[in-house]
Design a protein around this motif. Structure first.
Motif, mmCIF file in Angstrom:
data_model
loop_
_atom_site.group_PDB
_atom_site.id
_atom_site.type_symbol
_atom_site.label_atom_id
_atom_site.label_comp_id
_atom_site.label_asym_id
_atom_site.label_seq_id
_atom_site.Cartn_x
_atom_site.Cartn_y
_atom_site.Cartn_z
ATOM 1 N N UNK A 1 -11.679 37.827 25.106
ATOM 2 C CA UNK A 1 -10.334 37.285 24.945
ATOM 3 C C UNK A 1 -10.316 35.825 24.690
ATOM 4 N N UNK A 2 -11.531 35.406 24.152
ATOM 5 C CA UNK A 2 -11.713 33.954 23.539
ATOM 6 C C UNK A 2 -11.601 33.814 21.916
ATOM 7 N N UNK A 3 -11.070 32.863 21.482
ATOM 8 C CA UNK A 3 -10.913 32.817 20.257
ATOM 9 C C UNK A 3 -11.506 31.168 19.986
ATOM 10 N N UNK A 4 -12.312 31.255 19.080
ATOM 11 C CA UNK A 4 -13.119 29.715 18.824
ATOM 12 C C UNK A 4 -12.540 29.235 17.380
ATOM 13 N N UNK A 5 -12.359 27.868 17.235
ATOM 14 C CA UNK A 5 -12.083 27.524 15.796
ATOM 15 C C UNK A 5 -13.176 26.483 15.534
ATOM 16 N N UNK A 6 -13.701 26.881 14.381
ATOM 17 C CA UNK A 6 -14.852 26.089 13.911
ATOM 18 C C UNK A 6 -14.377 25.471 12.481
ATOM 19 N N UNK A 7 -13.994 23.852 12.449
ATOM 20 C CA UNK A 7 -13.781 23.470 11.054
ATOM 21 C C UNK A 7 -15.141 23.248 10.112
ATOM 22 N N UNK A 8 -14.610 22.264 9.033
ATOM 23 C CA UNK A 8 -15.724 22.105 7.984
ATOM 24 C C UNK A 8 -16.755 21.072 8.877
ATOM 25 N N UNK A 9 -18.125 21.435 8.449
ATOM 26 C CA UNK A 9 -19.111 20.570 9.222
ATOM 27 C C UNK A 9 -20.277 21.460 9.661
ATOM 28 N N UNK A 10 -21.301 20.925 10.659
ATOM 29 C CA UNK A 10 -22.415 21.661 10.953
ATOM 30 C C UNK A 10 -21.949 22.926 11.784
ATOM 31 N N UNK A 11 -20.698 22.975 12.323
ATOM 32 C CA UNK A 11 -20.087 24.041 12.833
ATOM 33 C C UNK A 11 -19.701 25.085 12.132
ATOM 34 N N UNK A 12 -19.692 24.912 10.846
ATOM 35 C CA UNK A 12 -19.025 25.739 9.952
ATOM 36 C C UNK A 12 -19.346 27.279 9.975
#
Length: 248
Positions: free
Chosen positions: A43-54
């Motif tokens: 039930x987890x949602x992660x949010x990754x933006x621009x950058x090394x986490x893309x």
């Protein structure tokens, strides 16, 4: 034979794209371990933006959403309000969170949005080639400050935890470092607390992680960990800057 160490279930069996010696892999493993221990991957949602986490959607077993540069807290806010029973976290670098995303970060915090932010502070823009970031140290040499950061021209680094701890909506603001085994253990405790506070509906949590970027710092992985201890920790002291759960 008893298994004493294994890959967390919430971490996919996919090789990281991160540079050798980068701290992102350590933090990803810790986040996955926390999701396993809390039993919330589904039930987890992660949010990754621009950058090394893309490319985080490749690495975590939970659902992941991409956000425009700096807008992860805004996207996380929408997700949490639409799905209040889900666990929502962002994974952001210093250029993303403390530069283009300063507005979204500050206002999500002051509203007390019930989300968890994992903030990676490696004092530099990593993916785009090593430019000076809002967190680059005074005198630090980068691609855009070849003679060192001049505070008379570029100003001083932003101390995010200290700043956000002044806001009423913040439940937890803590700075940790992944420069040692002890540091990684403290990091895991802090990240787990950040997720627990969200589950308990206590409000906005941010865990700042002092991390290394050996490629753009131009040093070996071993030396990069030493530099966290020698250079970063004195300027960015570790510790809990706000903890509503500990307040009487």
């Amino acid at each position: 034979m008893e298994t004493v160490y294994k890959r967390p279930k919430a971490l996919t069996d996919v090789p990281f794209h991160f540079c050798a010696g980068c701290s992102h892999g350590i933090v990803h493993k810790v986040i996955a371990e926390v999701l396993d221990e809390l039993g919330v991957e589904g039930k987890t949602v992660g949010v990754a933006p621009v950058g090394c986490a893309v490319m985080d959607y490749d690495y975590f077993g939970c659902d992941m959403i991409e956000a425009p540069h700096g807008r992860a807290p805004a996207v996380a806010t929408g997700l949490k309000r639409a799905m209040p029973d889900n666990v929502i976290f962002t994974y952001q670098g210093d250029g993303d969170l403390a530069a283009i995303g300063t507005c979204e970060t500050v206002h999500a915090a002051t509203r007390g949005e019930n989300i968890t932010i994992i903030f990676i502070n490696n004092t530099i823009y990593g993916m785009t080639g090593g430019q000076m970031a809002p967190t680059s140290l005074p005198g630090q040499v980068t691609q855009t400050s070849p003679y060192g950061r001049d505070t008379e021209i570029a100003g001083f680094p932003i101390k995010v935890c200290e700043m956000l701890s002044t806001l009423d909506g913040v439940a937890l603001a803590q700075r940790v470092a992944c420069d040692s085994v002890k540091g990684v253990r403290e990091m895991k405790k802090a990240i787990k607390k950040g997720f627990q506070y969200q589950i308990e509906k206590k409000g906005f949590s941010i865990i700042e992680v002092l991390a290394s970027c050996p490629t753009n710092w131009g040093v070996t992985p071993e030396r990069s960990l030493e530099l966290i201890t020698e250079k970063m920790v004195p300027y960015y002291p570790l510790g809990v800057y706000k903890d509503k759960g500990a307040e009487k």
